[in-house]
Design an enzyme around this catalytic site. Structure first.
Site, PDB file in Angstrom:
ATOM      1  CE1 TYR A 107      10.842  10.155   6.981  1.00  0.00           C
ATOM      2  CE2 TYR A 107      12.694  11.119   8.169  1.00  0.00           C
ATOM      3  CZ  TYR A 107      11.790  10.088   7.981  1.00  0.00           C
ATOM      4  OH  TYR A 107      11.829   8.985   8.800  1.00  0.00           O
TER       5      TYR A 107
ATOM      6  CG  PHE B 290       5.363   5.412   4.659  1.00  0.00           C
ATOM      7  CD1 PHE B 290       6.718   5.516   4.935  1.00  0.00           C
ATOM      8  CD2 PHE B 290       4.918   5.759   3.397  1.00  0.00           C
ATOM      9  CE1 PHE B 290       7.609   5.948   3.981  1.00  0.00           C
ATOM     10  CE2 PHE B 290       5.806   6.201   2.428  1.00  0.00           C
ATOM     11  CZ  PHE B 290       7.159   6.301   2.720  1.00  0.00           C
ATOM     12  CG  ASP B 291       9.145   7.354   8.976  1.00  0.00           C
ATOM     13  OD1 ASP B 291       8.854   7.719  10.129  1.00  0.00           O
ATOM     14  OD2 ASP B 291      10.303   7.066   8.619  1.00  0.00           O
TER      15      ASP B 291
ATOM     16  CE1 TYR C 184      12.812   0.736   2.610  1.00  0.00           C
ATOM     17  CE2 TYR C 184      11.337   2.422   1.717  1.00  0.00           C
ATOM     18  CZ  TYR C 184      12.270   2.020   2.658  1.00  0.00           C
ATOM     19  OH  TYR C 184      12.663   2.888   3.645  1.00  0.00           O
TER      20      TYR C 184
ATOM     21  CG  PHE D  23      10.275  10.327   1.131  1.00  0.00           C
ATOM     22  CD1 PHE D  23      10.206  10.018   2.485  1.00  0.00           C
ATOM     23  CD2 PHE D  23      10.413   9.297   0.207  1.00  0.00           C
ATOM     24  CE1 PHE D  23      10.278   8.692   2.902  1.00  0.00           C
ATOM     25  CE2 PHE D  23      10.484   7.984   0.617  1.00  0.00           C
ATOM     26  CZ  PHE D  23      10.415   7.673   1.973  1.00  0.00           C
TER      27      PHE D  23
END
Length: 314
Positions: free
Chosen positions: A51, A61-62, A107, A124
């Site tokens: 992902y 961010f990730d 979140y 995502f």
């Protein structure tokens, strides 16, 4: 010529991405590549994905791709945000999609400082690599079965059937306590070694391989297990068991009172069965329970012949 051209167009027609909504809380899924089958993971399954996560402005961010390692987690166990729980559960093996997740499924108002701001909508891009089905066999957490290779067909052994399994049982520190690489045969209702094997094989298909996590109550309990004076399995031990259902032989109660049981050694052809009065050709061997042969008739070259309604003893 036109038919050939139309055929070529059909072959080269590319998949067109499309968007669908998952649930009723604003989760959107843009499918970039369709999956390989109709199956999707269930709650409790161990899922493996790649992902990349971004904010709506494109800020990354990730990403599991940056780490070079797929991300693994158990679906339905609260290990990921709600948007992931719902979205991943909709994916097929090999599928690639972009999920747009509203704050309520991400979140929320607090965000995840310093990377994700409050009330952030997230995106995502996810690729479903694989998943392993994990089943709570006894519904009490005492016997978990993780399927590592799917079996054939859709039939499962019953209590009366005779199964052939290969297995290796280990303690949690990887100490091997018992194994049968050649395979062991037993009747499901009679069990073998410890209760978990019988319970597990009744949920397995032919050629299926699984890893069992067996709590003490389905293994050797408070007593443990000894060979002579040597303690092989300490009391209250959890076991990890690799098990493969190689095959099984169906046992059929012919008379419905267990006085005549038929164990099928080789499946026949077709679905037709002889009626009373049919002329039959067979070969058979009669044995006592101690394997002593008391009668043998017929062979491949010269089968024994009789009429069904008259029986073989007339």
């Amino acid at each position: 010529m036109k038919m050939a051209a139309d055929s070529q167009v059909a072959k080269t027609k590319e998949f067109v991405p499309y968007t669908k909504e998952i649930g009723h809380q604003g989760l959107k899924k843009l499918i970039l590549r369709e999956g390989e089958s109709w199956q999707t993971p269930f709650s409790g399954d161990e899922v493996e994905v790649h992902y990349t996560g971004t904010l709506l402005d494109g800020t990354r961010f990730d990403s599991s791709l940056d780490r070079g390692t797929p991300f693994r987690f158990k679906l339905g166990q609260g290990q990921v945000i709600k948007g992931w729980e719902q979205g991943i559960a909709s994916m097929k093996k090999g599928e690639k999609a972009i999920f747009t997740i509203p704050p309520e499924l991400g979140y929320g108002e607090s965000g995840s400082p310093p990377v994700i701001p409050p009330n952030a909508t997230l995106q995502f891009e996810v690729e479903m690599l694989s998943w392993a089905t994990v089943r709570d066999v006894c519904k009490d957490g005492g016997l978990l079965k993780k399927t590592v290779r799917d079996g054939e067909r859709w039939a499962y052994p019953k209590d009366a059937d005779e199964v052939l399994v290969r297995y290796e049982a280990r303690l949690e520190d990887e100490t091997v306590v018992s194994r049968s690489s050649e395979g062991v045969e037993f009747y499901v209702k009679d069990g073998y070694l410890f209760p978990a094997l019988s319970a597990a094989v009744k949920t397995m298909r032919k050629d299926e391989k699984a890893i069992l996590t067996v709590k003490p109550q389905y293994a050797f309990g408070e007593r443990g297990f000894k060979v002579g004076n040597k303690v092989t399995v300490p009391p209250n031990s959890t076991l990890i068991v690799d098990v493969e259902l190689v095959s099984w032989k169906n046992v059929v109660d012919i008379t419905d009172d267990k006085k005549v049981l038929k164990k099928i050694l080789k499946e026949g052809e077709g679905y037709e069965r002889p009626n009373e009065g049919a002329f039959l050709k067979v070969k058979y061997t009669g044995k006592l329970e101690n394997e002593t042969v008391f009668e043998r008739k017929g062979s491949d070259e010269e089968p024994f012949e009789f009429i069904a309604s008259e029986g073989i003893g007339n």
